[in-house]
Scaffold this active site. Sequence first.
Site, PDB file in Angstrom:
ATOM      1  N   HIS B 338       0.816  -1.217   0.000  1.00 39.38           N
ATOM      2  CA  HIS B 338       0.000   0.000   0.000  1.00 39.38           C
ATOM      3  C   HIS B 338       0.851   1.269   0.000  1.00 39.38           C
ATOM      4  O   HIS B 338       0.372   2.331  -0.388  1.00 39.38           O
ATOM      5  CB  HIS B 338      -0.931   0.022   1.210  1.00 39.38           C
ATOM      6  N   GLY B 339       2.083   1.189   0.454  1.00 40.84           N
ATOM      7  CA  GLY B 339       2.904   2.382   0.410  1.00 40.84           C
ATOM      8  C   GLY B 339       4.096   2.273   1.334  1.00 40.84           C
ATOM      9  O   GLY B 339       4.148   1.404   2.209  1.00 40.84           O
TER      10      GLY B 339
END
Lengths: 81, 489
Positions: B338-339
Site C-alpha cells: 500500500h505504500g
Amino acid sequence: MIGEEIREILMTTREFKAKMSDEVKDSDSLLQQGIVDSFGLIQLVVELEARFSITIEPDDLQKENFESIDSMVGFIEAKRA
Amino acid sequence: MVFLFHSPAFIICVSLVLVCYWALPHRFRNRLLLAASYGFYCSWDWRFLSLILVSTFVDYNCGLGIHRAKKKSTRKALLLVSLGVNLSLLCFFKYFDFFIEGMVALCGAFGFDPGFTTLNLVLPLGISFYTFQTLSYTIDIYRGKFEPIRSWIDFSLYVAYFPQLIAGPIEKARDLLPQIQAVKEWRRVQLREGIYLFVYGAFKKVVLADSLGRVVNEIFDTPEASGAQVLIGLWAFAIQLYCDFSGYSNMARGVSHLFGIRLSTNFDLPFFSKSYFEFFRRWHITLSGWIAEYVYMPLYFYIPTLSWVRRLGGIRVQLLLGATLSLLATRLIFAIWHGASINFLLLGVFIYVTQLLTVGFRMLLHRVPETGRTPLRWAGNTLRVLLMFHIFCYAMLLFRSHDLQQIAAFTFALFTDLDPLALVVARYWYLYVIMVLLAFYEAVQYRRADQLFICRAGFYTQMVFYLVLIFLYIQIGAIADHRFLYFQF
C-alpha cells in the site's frame, strides 16, 4: 473409502466443520475455499496421521498433497503402498 | 486531466468505444481496446506509459523464452529477469525515497550525514497493480500452469486493459487472457449486470464514500478529539475506504462486463467476516489471493523443509513455524504494497500480531465443549463479526493517521475517554443512515449469497432500487473531491 473417511474428519472436526458441507466436491480446493487454512492444516495433518496410521514427513508437505480430498486420497494411498 | 470513472467525459468516451467495439469484427476489437487503454492511460498520466511498454515487452518475451527453454537454469534465469525488471521499477518508484529518508534518519541518529537526497519521485499510476498482474503471467508459465500467448496485441491488452489498469482487480493471466482472446457475443444480461455494477459502484463512491470523507477529514483534523469522536472517525473511515475501493472495483467490473469480459470480484461483503482468514478472502480478494498463491503458500510449504526447522521438533512444530513465519512475510508485503511509510509498516505488524492472537484464541476455543443451542451460536457469530469489524477499524487508524503522535493520541482517547452517549451526534446523522442502509442491503446479499440478486429481480423491484439510489444521491449529496483513495497505490 479413504475419501469418505477424510470427508468425515472434515465434517466432524471442530476446526473445519463450520466451513465444510456436503456440497464440497472431492476435487474442490479446500485451501482456496478456506475450509482448511494454514493453521487448520496442522490439525488436519495430526488427524490424518492418527486415522490412517501414517507418518507425514516434511518432504510430504506439498500443496498438491493437501489441496483437495482427491489429492489427499492419492497421497495416503502412496504413503501406504 | 484525470478521467475519473464517473465523470461525464469518461462515460462519453467509453460509450463511443463500446459502440465501435461491438460494431467491429472480432479481429479488430482487441486493437481498438488496446488503443483505448493507452489513450485512457495517457489522459490519466502520459509520462509513464513507457513503463507499461517496458513491462509488456519484458514479460511477453520472458514468457515465450521460459516456455521454449529446455534447461531449468535458463528458465530460472528468464524468470529472474522478469521478476528483476518489474520489481526494480516498482521498488524504485515506490520505495526509493522512503529508503533514502530512512537511511538519512538512521545515520543522523549516529551523528553522521551520508549526504543522500531524495528524488521526490512521482508514483506511476497503477504500477502496483499491473506489476503484480504481469508477474503472475511469467510465474505461471514457469510453473507450467499456463502457456504463453503469441499475440503481442492480446498480451499488451492484458497488461494495459483500461477498466482495471490503475486500481485493479489484479487479474491472473489464466483468468483474463483466455477471455481477451475469446470471440465474444453481445448478451443482454451483460448490459443489465454491467449497468448495475457501474451505477451501484458509482453510488458507493460518490454518495457513500465521499460524504463519509467529510466526517473523516473533520475528525482527523481535530487535534484533541474525544474517544467518541475517534470511534466515529474510525467507523466512518473504515466504511469510506470500503465504499471507495469496492465502488471503484464494481465500476471497473461493470465497464468490463459491457465489453464481454468478466473481471474478478474484488470485495465479497468483508464486514461479515468472522475471522482474519475469512476477512482476507473477502477484502481486496485479488491482492490477497495473489500474495497467498505466490508468496504465502510456497513459503508455508518450504519453511518446514529447512534443516534448522526440522531440528526444532515434529511435523506439528514445523508446520506451526511455517505458518507463523510465512504469515509475517505475507502481512508485511500486504501492508507495504500500500505504500512506503512507517504507518503501513505498523499496519502490517498490527495485523500480524492480532491475527496470531485470534488464531490462538480460536485454538483455545476449540477445547471448550460445544453448545448445540442455535441462539448462543448466533450470538457468538455476531460477536465475532463485530469484533473483526472493530479490529479492522482500529487498523484503519494506522492507515489514515497523519503521524505517530496522532496514532498515540487517538489510541489514548479511544481507551480512556469513550463516552457511549457522545456517539449520538446529530450532525453525523448521515453516517448512521449509511451504516444502517449498507448493513441492511449487504445482509440481504449475504443471506442470498448473491451480490447481483437485484439484476435477477423483476422490473419494478429494479426500478424501486434505482429510484432509491437517486433519492439518496439527492438527499445525501455529492461533494467536490471525487478522487479514488486507491489511485495513490
